[in-house]
Design an enzyme around this catalytic site. Structure first.
Site, PDB file in Angstrom:
ATOM      1  N   GLN A  99      -4.647  -5.268   6.483  1.00 29.76           N
ATOM      2  CA  GLN A  99      -5.594  -6.044   5.688  1.00 29.76           C
ATOM      3  C   GLN A  99      -5.745  -7.465   6.222  1.00 29.76           C
ATOM      4  OE1 GLN A  99      -8.451  -5.686   3.381  1.00 29.76           O
ATOM      5  NE2 GLN A  99      -6.974  -4.018   3.246  1.00 29.76           N
ATOM      6  N   CYS A 153      -4.658   2.495  -3.734  1.00 30.41           N
ATOM      7  CA  CYS A 153      -3.440   2.959  -3.045  1.00 30.41           C
ATOM      8  C   CYS A 153      -2.281   1.994  -3.257  1.00 30.41           C
ATOM      9  CB  CYS A 153      -3.672   3.150  -1.546  1.00 30.41           C
ATOM     10  SG  CYS A 153      -4.868   4.404  -1.158  1.00 30.41           S
ATOM     11  N   HIS A 187       0.872  -1.173   0.000  1.00 28.43           N
ATOM     12  CA  HIS A 187       0.000   0.000   0.000  1.00 28.43           C
ATOM     13  C   HIS A 187       0.920   1.237   0.000  1.00 28.43           C
ATOM     14  CE1 HIS A 187      -2.832   2.861   1.924  1.00 28.43           C
ATOM     15  NE2 HIS A 187      -3.802   2.018   1.647  1.00 28.43           N
ATOM     16  N   LYS A 245     -10.553  -1.347  10.033  1.00 24.83           N
ATOM     17  CA  LYS A 245     -10.639  -2.483   9.101  1.00 24.83           C
ATOM     18  C   LYS A 245     -11.252  -3.697   9.802  1.00 24.83           C
ATOM     19  CE  LYS A 245      -8.307  -0.497   5.630  1.00 24.83           C
ATOM     20  NZ  LYS A 245      -7.052  -0.633   4.944  1.00 24.83           N
ATOM     21  N   ASP A 292       2.846  -4.873   7.848  1.00 29.78           N
ATOM     22  CA  ASP A 292       1.621  -4.086   7.772  1.00 29.78           C
ATOM     23  C   ASP A 292       0.456  -5.078   7.824  1.00 29.78           C
ATOM     24  OD1 ASP A 292      -0.680  -2.850   6.908  1.00 29.78           O
ATOM     25  OD2 ASP A 292       0.225  -1.887   5.154  1.00 29.78           O
TER      26      ASP A 292
HETATM   27  C1  LIG Z   1      -6.023   0.280   4.781  1.00 31.18           C
HETATM   28  C2  LIG Z   1      -4.614  -0.096   4.657  1.00 31.18           C
HETATM   29  C3  LIG Z   1      -3.589   0.788   5.044  1.00 31.18           C
HETATM   30  C4  LIG Z   1      -3.850   2.183   5.545  1.00 31.18           C
HETATM   31  O1  LIG Z   1      -4.571   2.221   6.724  1.00 31.18           O
HETATM   32  P1  LIG Z   1      -4.996   3.640   7.347  1.00 31.18           P
HETATM   33  O2  LIG Z   1      -6.008   3.271   8.375  1.00 31.18           O
HETATM   34  O3  LIG Z   1      -5.574   4.441   6.217  1.00 31.18           O
HETATM   35  O4  LIG Z   1      -3.773   4.269   7.911  1.00 31.18           O
HETATM   36  C5  LIG Z   1      -2.289   0.358   4.910  1.00 31.18           C
HETATM   37  N1  LIG Z   1      -1.995  -0.856   4.446  1.00 31.18           N
HETATM   38  C6  LIG Z   1      -2.938  -1.734   4.073  1.00 31.18           C
HETATM   39  C7  LIG Z   1      -2.547  -3.088   3.580  1.00 31.18           C
HETATM   40  C8  LIG Z   1      -4.275  -1.387   4.153  1.00 31.18           C
HETATM   41  O5  LIG Z   1      -5.231  -2.248   3.775  1.00 31.18           O
END
Ligand SMILES: *Cc1c(COP(=O)(O)O)cnc(C)c1O
Length: 404
Positions: free
Chosen positions: A201, A362, A121, A224, A198
């Site tokens: 997701q 993104c 992302h 999320k 990260d």
């Molecule tokens: C949604 C998402 C982000 C960003 O999250 P924010 O809440 O907008 O900071 C980063 N990485 C992944 C894989 C995402 O799905």
């Protein structure tokens, strides 16, 4: 097993209509919907014990502090961190990554190498590019194949004693690929570097155990996983967090302040300057309670069925191509139909009450890899149904007839 009819009653928004049709919400990878249990937690805070934390001697402040710290413990236990102070509250994944990137600017020298996966992302790319500009460190990319799977042989070639940090998502938001993070972490640790995962997701679908993964940093956002927006976490191993300098100066993050010198508070307060999103943090805890009451394994099993059904039905549509064909995926289907622009499909689906995402999600480098402007992305959650998928397929067929 999941009782989806019963679960749907917890989500008031699922009863609304959009453009005269019942809402079909398939944009869960962008943000999930919020159950009443979480909404009530926020309302209860503002109605009954709204106060600043860690400061007042009065009862309201103590109640708010207790609830805030109880949320930290819930999150610690959900992700199996060794200590509560290894959980830092942030405004979300983006903020968490920026805290680490900012801290790393004091740990790097010119020529040090950072590795980013091709599946990231933008929030796990841009802060590192900014960091490389400031420090002279070099950013290298772990490539992916046509299926949307990282090529680990290439990671082996990129790793060296120059490598300092590797960042990779647990699950790709654009394609749904589940990355083999345990294997990646082991390889990276073998050269003495750190790993940031990260988990934004992944956390709605997969319960990560940060100790058994032996990951250095794991970050996610509450919105999320059925929580509110604007709150998230940064898990860091104690040794990793202690090495990082503070991110922001201010109240709450200090031990002692004079005009000559300030000493910083210990973990987690060192990274929690200022008044945090108190109701958000408490609701983040409530969201995990809610997910756990359904059971993360039940959620994953049901979503897998939705993914299989959705993939099978969409594949029947002539000219439809799915991007992201990893063997191990979460319930995300990214696709295009012939040369039709994804935006046009998304707009027509919206007219029929169906919310999907269109665009680059993104993750422009992934779109560049496939040489496409973007995709239509349908992402499912445990409150979605097979009938909703069938409605989308019917609507999609109508859209294609109109657009071709
Ligand atoms: C949604 C998402 C982000 C960003 O999250 P924010 O809440 O907008 O900071 C980063 N990485 C992944 C894989 C995402 O799905």
């Amino acid at each position: 097993m999941i009782d989806v009819k019963k679960i749907r009653k917890d989500f008031p928004i699922l009863e609304r209509q959009v453009n005269g049709y019942p809402l079909v919400y398939f944009d869960n990878a962008a943000t999930s919907q919020t159950p009443v249990q979480v909404i009530d937690t926020i309302v209860d805070y503002y109605k009954n014990y709204n106060a600043n934390i860690h400061r007042g001697v009065h009862s309201l402040s103590q109640e708010a502090t207790d609830a805030y710290e109880a949320a930290r413990q819930k999150i610690q236990s959900h992700f199996n961190a060794a200590h509560p102070y290894e959980i830092i509250f942030t405004s979300g994944t983006t903020h968490s990554i920026n805290i680490i990137a900012s801290g790393y600017s004091e740990l790097l020298k010119a020529g040090d190498e950072l590795l980013v996966s091709a599946l990231e992302h933008h929030s796990n790319i841009v802060p590192w590019q900014m960091l490389c500009e400031r420090t002279g460190a070099i950013l290298k990319v772990i490539p992916m194949d046509e299926q949307g799977v990282l090529i680990l042989d290439e990671l082996d070639k990129l790793l060296s004693d120059k490598t300092k940090l590797v960042f990779v998502n647990h699950v790709s938001n654009a394609l749904g690929t589940v990355n083999p993070i345990a294997e990646i972490i082991e390889k990276v640790h073998a050269v003495g570097a750190e790993v940031l995962v990260d988990g934004a997701q992944a956390s709605p679908h997969i319960q990560a155990d940060v100790q058994s993964l032996n990951v250095d940093y794991y970050v996610t956002s509450a919105h999320k996983l059925c929580g509110p927006t604007g709150v998230g976490m940064l898990f860091g191993k104690q040794v990793a967090l202690e090495k990082l300098p503070p991110y922001q100066g201010g109240g709450e993050m200090i031990a002692e302040v004079t005009f000559e010198k300030t000493t910083y508070a210990g973990l987690p307060h060192k990274f929690e300057a200022g008044t945090p999103n108190i109701s958000g943090v408490i609701a983040f805890g409530a969201a995990l309670d809610y997910m756990n009451s359904i059971g993360m394994e039940n959620i994953a099993a049901y979503e897998e069925e939705l993914l299989v059904h959705g993939t099978k039905e969409l594949m029947k549509i002539p000219g439809l191509k799915i991007y992201g064909e990893a063997a191990h995926k979460t319930a995300v289907i990214s696709f295009n139909v012939g040369a039709i622009h994804p935006y046009d499909i998304g707009s027509i689906l919206d007219k029929m009450g169906i919310a999907v995402r269109t665009g680059h999600h993104c993750a422009q480098p992934i779109m560049d890899f496939y040489k496409i402007p973007g995709t239509v992305r349908a992402s499912f959650s445990f409150y979605n149904t097979f009938e909703e998928i069938d409605l989308m397929v019917v609507a999609l067929k109508k859209a294609i007839t109109m657009l071709q």
